[in-house]
Design a protein around this motif. Sequence first.
Motif, short mmCIF file in Angstrom:
data_model
loop_
_atom_site.label_atom_id
_atom_site.label_comp_id
_atom_site.label_asym_id
_atom_site.label_seq_id
_atom_site.Cartn_x
_atom_site.Cartn_y
_atom_site.Cartn_z
N SER A 1 5.03 8.72 -2.04
CA SER A 1 3.58 8.86 -1.92
C SER A 1 2.86 7.71 -2.60
O SER A 1 1.85 7.22 -2.12
CB SER A 1 3.11 10.19 -2.53
N VAL A 2 3.42 7.28 -3.75
CA VAL A 2 2.84 6.13 -4.44
C VAL A 2 2.93 4.89 -3.56
O VAL A 2 1.95 4.15 -3.38
CB VAL A 2 3.57 5.87 -5.78
N LEU A 3 4.12 4.64 -2.98
CA LEU A 3 4.30 3.48 -2.11
C LEU A 3 3.44 3.59 -0.86
O LEU A 3 2.86 2.61 -0.40
CB LEU A 3 5.78 3.32 -1.74
N ASP A 4 3.38 4.81 -0.31
CA ASP A 4 2.54 5.07 0.87
C ASP A 4 1.08 4.76 0.54
O ASP A 4 0.37 4.09 1.29
CB ASP A 4 2.71 6.54 1.26
N ASN A 5 0.64 5.27 -0.61
CA ASN A 5 -0.73 5.05 -1.06
C ASN A 5 -1.00 3.57 -1.30
O ASN A 5 -2.06 3.04 -0.98
CB ASN A 5 -0.96 5.84 -2.35
N LEU A 6 0.01 2.88 -1.84
CA LEU A 6 -0.12 1.44 -2.08
C LEU A 6 -0.24 0.67 -0.76
O LEU A 6 -1.05 -0.25 -0.62
CB LEU A 6 1.08 0.91 -2.86
N MET A 7 0.60 1.05 0.22
CA MET A 7 0.57 0.36 1.52
C MET A 7 -0.78 0.55 2.19
O MET A 7 -1.37 -0.42 2.71
CB MET A 7 1.69 0.89 2.42
N VAL A 8 -1.26 1.79 2.20
CA VAL A 8 -2.58 2.04 2.80
C VAL A 8 -3.65 1.35 1.96
O VAL A 8 -4.63 0.81 2.49
CB VAL A 8 -2.85 3.56 2.90
N GLY A 9 -3.46 1.37 0.64
CA GLY A 9 -4.41 0.72 -0.26
C GLY A 9 -4.52 -0.78 -0.05
O GLY A 9 -5.56 -1.38 -0.35
N ARG A 10 -3.46 -1.38 0.49
CA ARG A 10 -3.51 -2.81 0.79
C ARG A 10 -4.44 -3.10 1.96
O ARG A 10 -4.88 -4.24 2.15
CB ARG A 10 -2.12 -3.35 1.13
N TYR B 1 -4.42 10.58 -9.01
CA TYR B 1 -3.63 11.74 -8.61
C TYR B 1 -2.26 11.33 -8.10
O TYR B 1 -1.25 11.98 -8.41
CB TYR B 1 -4.35 12.52 -7.50
N THR B 2 -2.21 10.25 -7.33
CA THR B 2 -0.94 9.81 -6.75
C THR B 2 0.06 9.43 -7.84
O THR B 2 1.22 9.83 -7.81
CB THR B 2 -1.16 8.61 -5.81
N ILE B 3 -0.41 8.67 -8.83
CA ILE B 3 0.48 8.24 -9.91
C ILE B 3 0.81 9.39 -10.85
O ILE B 3 1.97 9.58 -11.26
CB ILE B 3 -0.16 7.07 -10.69
N SER B 4 -0.18 10.19 -11.20
CA SER B 4 0.05 11.32 -12.11
C SER B 4 1.03 12.32 -11.51
O SER B 4 1.89 12.87 -12.21
CB SER B 4 -1.27 12.02 -12.42
N SER C 1 -0.25 3.08 -17.30
CA SER C 1 -1.52 3.38 -16.63
C SER C 1 -2.24 2.15 -16.09
O SER C 1 -3.07 2.28 -15.18
CB SER C 1 -2.45 4.13 -17.59
N LYS C 2 -1.95 0.99 -16.60
CA LYS C 2 -2.66 -0.20 -16.13
C LYS C 2 -1.89 -0.95 -15.06
O LYS C 2 -2.46 -1.69 -14.27
CB LYS C 2 -2.94 -1.14 -17.30
N VAL C 3 -0.58 -0.72 -15.02
CA VAL C 3 0.27 -1.52 -14.14
C VAL C 3 0.04 -1.21 -12.67
O VAL C 3 -0.27 -2.11 -11.87
CB VAL C 3 1.76 -1.31 -14.50
N ILE C 4 0.19 0.06 -12.29
CA ILE C 4 0.15 0.42 -10.86
C ILE C 4 -1.23 0.25 -10.23
O ILE C 4 -1.34 -0.27 -9.11
CB ILE C 4 0.69 1.84 -10.66
N PRO C 5 -2.33 0.66 -10.89
CA PRO C 5 -3.65 0.43 -10.26
C PRO C 5 -3.90 -1.03 -9.93
O PRO C 5 -4.61 -1.34 -8.97
CB PRO C 5 -4.63 0.94 -11.33
N GLY C 6 -3.30 -1.94 -10.71
CA GLY C 6 -3.49 -3.36 -10.44
C GLY C 6 -2.87 -3.84 -9.15
O GLY C 6 -3.18 -4.95 -8.67
N LEU C 7 -2.01 -3.02 -8.54
CA LEU C 7 -1.35 -3.41 -7.30
C LEU C 7 -2.19 -3.11 -6.06
O LEU C 7 -1.85 -3.56 -4.96
CB LEU C 7 0.00 -2.68 -7.18
N TYR C 8 -3.27 -2.38 -6.24
CA TYR C 8 -4.10 -1.97 -5.08
C TYR C 8 -5.08 -3.07 -4.69
O TYR C 8 -5.58 -3.82 -5.55
CB TYR C 8 -4.88 -0.70 -5.40
#
Length: 460
Positions: free
Chosen positions: A34-43, A291-294, A350-357
Motif C-alpha cells: 500500500s505504501v508503494l502503491d500510494n507512492l506510485m500514485v503520489g508520483r 495513514y498509509t505509513i502508520s 517520519s521524515k524519510v517516506i513523505p519526502g519521496l512523494y
Amino acid sequence: MIIKKYIGTKEFYRAALATALPIMIQNGITQFASVLDNLMVGRLGTEQMSGVAIANMLIFIYNLAIFGGLSGAGIFGAQFSGKGDNEGLRNVFRFKLYIATVVFAAGFIAIKFFSEPLIGLYLHESESGGDLQMTMYYGKQYLSVLLWGLAPFAVSQMYATSLRETGESRKPMIAGVIAVTVNLVLNYILIFGKLGIEPMGVKGAAVATVISRYVELAVIAGWAHTHTEQVPFFKGVYRTVRVPRKLSFTIARQGIPLLFNEILWASGMTALTQCYSIRGLSVVAATSICYTISNLFNVVFLALAVTIGIIVGNLLGAGKYEEAMDTDRKLIAFSVVTSVFIGALLAAVSKVIPGLYNTTEEVKELARILIIIGAVYMPADAFCSACYFTLRSGGRTFITVLFDSVYTWTVMIPVTAAFAYLTELPIIPLYIVSYLPQLLKAVAGVLLVRSRKWIRTIVD
C-alpha cells in the motif's frame, strides 16, 4: 512480584508468535504494498493521490464491514476449533457465506450509485489550493474499476479467517504475499506504462488491485480444497448451504452487532478524516500519507490483537478459563510493550517516506508531524485493540460495540467536529485533540477486562 503476572515463558511467546507472525507478515507485506502503491500514485500528482485516498476511505468501510460480519461467526469458529468440532466449523463457514453476500451487495450498490456525493464530502476550498474537480474525477475513476474486486475480497476473507481460527495462519499469509507481489508488478506496468503498454495512471492502479484480489482468492481457496486432510472441515463444506436454525440465530445475535460495529467504526474514522479535510486538500493529501505509513507499523499490534482473539477464544472453547485470563493478561502486556518500540521506530522514519512523494513541501512537513503524533499515541491504540479482541473472544458483542464504535461516535467524533467546525484551530492541534479521547477509552478497557465478564464458553 506483580510484574511476573504480565510476563510469560519463552514457550508462551513462541506459541503466541507462531500464530501472530504469519498474520503480521501477511498484513505487513500488504501494507508495504500500500505504501508503494500510494507512492506510485503520489508520483502522478497531489490530485491523483488525494482522489485515490478518498476512494480508499470508502473501500475501507467495505473492507471492515466484511471483517466485522465475519468476525461474529469467527468467535464461534475459534471456539468450535478449540472443541475439535469440524461440523461446527463447516456451519460457521456457511454462515459467513450469507454475511459476505449481503455485505457485498450493499457495498456494490453504495459505491456504484453514490460515489460522487460520498467523495464530495471530502472536497473543500481552502487557501492551500488544489483542483477539486480533478480530484473528484480521479476518485470516481478509481472506484469504478475497484468495484469488480469487492466480491473476490469478500470470499477470500471467508477462507482466510476460517483457516486462522483453526491455527492455520501461514496459508493466508502465502496467498497474501503472492497477491501483493502481483499487485506491485502490475502497478508498475499499468500506472507508468511499461512493456509496451500505454500508461493508465490511476485506472492502472485500480486494475492491478482487482487482478490481485482474484489471484489471492484462487490461491487460498485452491489450497483449502486440495488439502482437506489438514483442514478437514472444508471437505463437503459446499454440500449444502443450510445452517442449523438454532446456530444461525445464535451467531446472528452475537455477530450482527460486530458487523454494525465495524461499519460504524470505519465510517467513524472516515468522519474524523472528513473533519480534518475542512482545512483543505493539502490536509487530505497529508493524512493519506500519514495513514498509509502508520498502517504499515500498526500491523504488529493489530496482529497481536487478532492473536489474542484466536488463542483466548480457543481456551474459552475448551473451558480453560483461568488459563484464558492469564494468557490474555500477558498478551496484552506484550502488545503494549512492543508498540512502544514500534512507535519509536515510526517516529524515527517520519521524515524519510513523505519526502519521496511528488507533492508540495507543505504536505510533506504536515504528514511528518501527523505521523509523529500517531507514533506517540500508538501504545494506547495497541491497548484498546487488545481489549477489543479480548471482549470479543467471549462473545460479549454488545459491550464490544459500546467500547468501540459507540464510543467513537458519541465521544471522539463530537469532540473533533466541535473543534473543526466551531473553531479556527489549525490541523496539528486539531489532530492532537482528536486523539485525546483514546486515553479515556484505554481506562475503560482496563475496567472491562478486569471485570472477567467476557470469560465464558458460547458453543455447545
